[in-house]
Design a protein around this motif. Sequence first.
Motif, PDB file in Angstrom:
ATOM      1  N   LEU A 100       3.025  -5.995  -5.148  1.00  0.00           N
ATOM      2  CA  LEU A 100       2.966  -6.958  -4.874  1.00  0.00           C
ATOM      3  C   LEU A 100       2.767  -7.861  -4.593  1.00  0.00           C
ATOM      4  CD1 LEU A 100       7.544  -6.146  -5.600  1.00  0.00           C
ATOM      5  CD2 LEU A 100       5.291  -6.356  -7.841  1.00  0.00           C
ATOM      6  N   GLN A 101       1.852  -8.098  -3.321  1.00  0.00           N
ATOM      7  CA  GLN A 101       1.144  -8.273  -2.472  1.00  0.00           C
ATOM      8  C   GLN A 101      -0.260  -8.298  -2.767  1.00  0.00           C
ATOM      9  OE1 GLN A 101       1.985 -10.923  -1.721  1.00  0.00           O
ATOM     10  NE2 GLN A 101       4.228 -11.145  -0.723  1.00  0.00           N
ATOM     11  N   ALA A 102      -0.118  -7.178  -3.740  1.00  0.00           N
ATOM     12  CA  ALA A 102      -2.397  -7.104  -3.959  1.00  0.00           C
ATOM     13  C   ALA A 102      -2.693  -8.191  -4.650  1.00  0.00           C
ATOM     14  CB  ALA A 102      -1.784  -5.957  -5.140  1.00  0.00           C
ATOM     15  N   LYS A 103      -3.777  -8.403  -4.931  1.00  0.00           N
ATOM     16  CA  LYS A 103      -4.647  -9.674  -4.752  1.00  0.00           C
ATOM     17  C   LYS A 103      -5.217  -9.505  -6.655  1.00  0.00           C
ATOM     18  CE  LYS A 103      -3.511 -12.269  -1.218  1.00  0.00           C
ATOM     19  NZ  LYS A 103      -3.375 -12.938  -1.264  1.00  0.00           N
ATOM     20  N   ARG A 391       2.562  -3.006 -12.897  1.00  0.00           N
ATOM     21  CA  ARG A 391       1.548  -3.373 -12.619  1.00  0.00           C
ATOM     22  C   ARG A 391       0.700  -2.197 -12.350  1.00  0.00           C
ATOM     23  NH1 ARG A 391       4.130  -7.156 -13.129  1.00  0.00           N
ATOM     24  NH2 ARG A 391       5.048  -8.614 -11.564  1.00  0.00           N
ATOM     25  N   LYS A 392      -0.672  -3.069 -13.389  1.00  0.00           N
ATOM     26  CA  LYS A 392      -1.861  -1.543 -12.893  1.00  0.00           C
ATOM     27  C   LYS A 392      -2.893  -2.071 -12.500  1.00  0.00           C
ATOM     28  CE  LYS A 392      -3.558  -0.544 -17.268  1.00  0.00           C
ATOM     29  NZ  LYS A 392      -3.144   0.802 -17.411  1.00  0.00           N
ATOM     30  N   SER A 393      -3.301  -1.730 -11.318  1.00  0.00           N
ATOM     31  CA  SER A 393      -4.544  -2.319 -10.604  1.00  0.00           C
ATOM     32  C   SER A 393      -5.697  -2.424 -11.455  1.00  0.00           C
ATOM     33  CB  SER A 393      -5.235  -0.850  -9.655  1.00  0.00           C
ATOM     34  OG  SER A 393      -5.089   0.321 -10.245  1.00  0.00           O
ATOM     35  N   ALA A 394      -6.612  -3.422 -10.892  1.00  0.00           N
ATOM     36  CA  ALA A 394      -7.143  -4.205 -11.439  1.00  0.00           C
ATOM     37  C   ALA A 394      -8.443  -3.691 -10.604  1.00  0.00           C
ATOM     38  CB  ALA A 394      -7.543  -5.615 -12.095  1.00  0.00           C
ATOM     39  N   ILE A 399      -2.420   1.771  -0.829  1.00  0.00           N
ATOM     40  CA  ILE A 399      -1.250   1.648  -1.903  1.00  0.00           C
ATOM     41  C   ILE A 399      -0.859   3.266  -0.329  1.00  0.00           C
ATOM     42  CG2 ILE A 399       0.769   3.016  -3.252  1.00  0.00           C
ATOM     43  CD1 ILE A 399      -0.455   1.417  -5.417  1.00  0.00           C
ATOM     44  N   ASP A 400      -0.456   3.243   0.518  1.00  0.00           N
ATOM     45  CA  ASP A 400       0.761   4.116   1.047  1.00  0.00           C
ATOM     46  C   ASP A 400      -0.671   4.165   2.045  1.00  0.00           C
ATOM     47  OD1 ASP A 400       2.747   5.039   2.311  1.00  0.00           O
ATOM     48  OD2 ASP A 400       2.485   7.061   0.821  1.00  0.00           O
ATOM     49  N   GLY A 454       6.709 -11.649  -5.149  1.00  0.00           N
ATOM     50  CA  GLY A 454       5.613 -12.233  -4.691  1.00  0.00           C
ATOM     51  C   GLY A 454       5.324 -13.455  -5.191  1.00  0.00           C
ATOM     52  N   ALA A 455       3.803 -13.662  -6.141  1.00  0.00           N
ATOM     53  CA  ALA A 455       3.479 -15.117  -6.941  1.00  0.00           C
ATOM     54  C   ALA A 455       4.146 -14.812  -8.153  1.00  0.00           C
ATOM     55  CB  ALA A 455       2.047 -14.590  -6.754  1.00  0.00           C
TER      56      ALA A 455
END
Length: 486
Positions: A100-103, A391-394, A399-400, A454-455
């Motif tokens: 959730l904090q990933a940009k 969510r999906k990684s852009a 992760i971990d 998160g945001a």
Amino acid sequence: MMLLVLCSIFLIFLIWLVSTVVNNMLLARELRRRLPNFRSIPALPVLGVILHYRRDRTPPGIFATFSGLHQRFGSDLISQSFLNLPNLQVTSASVVEQVLQAKTIRKSIIYEFMKPWLNEGLITSLGKKWAQRRKVVTPAFHFKILEEFLAIFNERSEAFVIKLQNHLGKGDFDIYEYITLCTLDIISESAMGVKINAQDNPNSSYVKSVKEMSRIIFLRLFSITREYKIFFLTSKAAQRQKVALSELHGFTDSVIRERKSQLKNDHSQKVMQEKLNETDIYGKRKMTLLELLLNISIEGHSLSDADIREEVDTFMFAGHDTTTSCISFCAYHIAQNSLVQDKLVSEMVQVIGKDFGNAVLKYSVLQELKYLDMTIKEVLRIHPSVPIIGRKSADDMVIDGATIHAGVDIAILIYAMHNNPEVFPNPKKFDPERFNEENSSKRHPYSYIPFSAGARNCIGQKYAMLEVKATLVKLLGSYRLLPCDP
């Protein structure tokens, strides 16, 4: 000739099918290698984990099976859907925080199912568009504006309480339907400034269309072919969706046109501009979300009718379904736990007065109801209104401790997180004291996220909590809730 064409089409399809399955299985194997702390759900070629959802499985039901996989196989999982497309299912607070904090993150495919109705409103939009909309909509949820909405909450929840009189002394009944109509009345009036009178007219085409679209979205969420739009487009549900969307969009468009016309006829576009200055937005003048959207501009340009509709529709969808779920489960658990109900009533008498059911509720007064706040939080723990977010990684993301390539779907299972016995001992027990200050301070901040985090957390969470509190005060001020059969 026709046979040759058909054979060619079949061969192309077969090649695509095999290559898709093989590529997906290789990706799943790569994820297993990179994420040794993640357990992998046993899967079959092509079918993936579908067999875990057989009707003879225990526990029965799609959602119970889905959430139960974490009890069977572990916390953070690698799953494979139809054609072995891999995805991550996460429940541990530390991993959830990383996601959730990933940009560089996008919404997953499940949000595509909302787009026919919501297009690119706050829930589904991305990047610059989302950031701009979030900024301009935020003032509509300032506490001074919310305080003005309380008049609507009071009036509509009082009408809801009156509707329940028909069930006095007549045994068990499902309160959900009544609450749905109440919350639809509340959100339509506060978001659009329009009274749809759903409680008096439950069979209106607009109310039916809202329910139909909500049902279609959730059924698609658990469809085994959800990744492939063509299967939905050929279904009967697609035709029902077309009819519902025509009604929903037509209604919102008519409201926007009417409101714009009223503003033009207002001797004062100037008066409306004055409403938008800082003094009035944060002062006493009530402004609906629709009025706000009609009068703001982004980079010097006013929002189009289509822009306005997607935000209004977003709040109509998100603003009624989630609160309906929360209020319904609150009523259920309060009825099941007489000591909790006694404490709530005692607190309301102490804070508001003996006749609290007929009181005109104020923002500051509702904030003093601490035990009610704890009770609602415990309900949202056991039954989060949004049990899963995607969510999906852009881009490549960590992760971990491992780098995950772009394009991987990640499901954050809020329901499983909130019912994790390691975080919430004896999770099936209803205990509002879990959320007193002392107990809350001991937990990881991402272990309890009923409004996401998160945001992109829920912009309407204060609105929702205020609506739930107001409705429950009116309900408990009029009735003693009795437990129904299990």
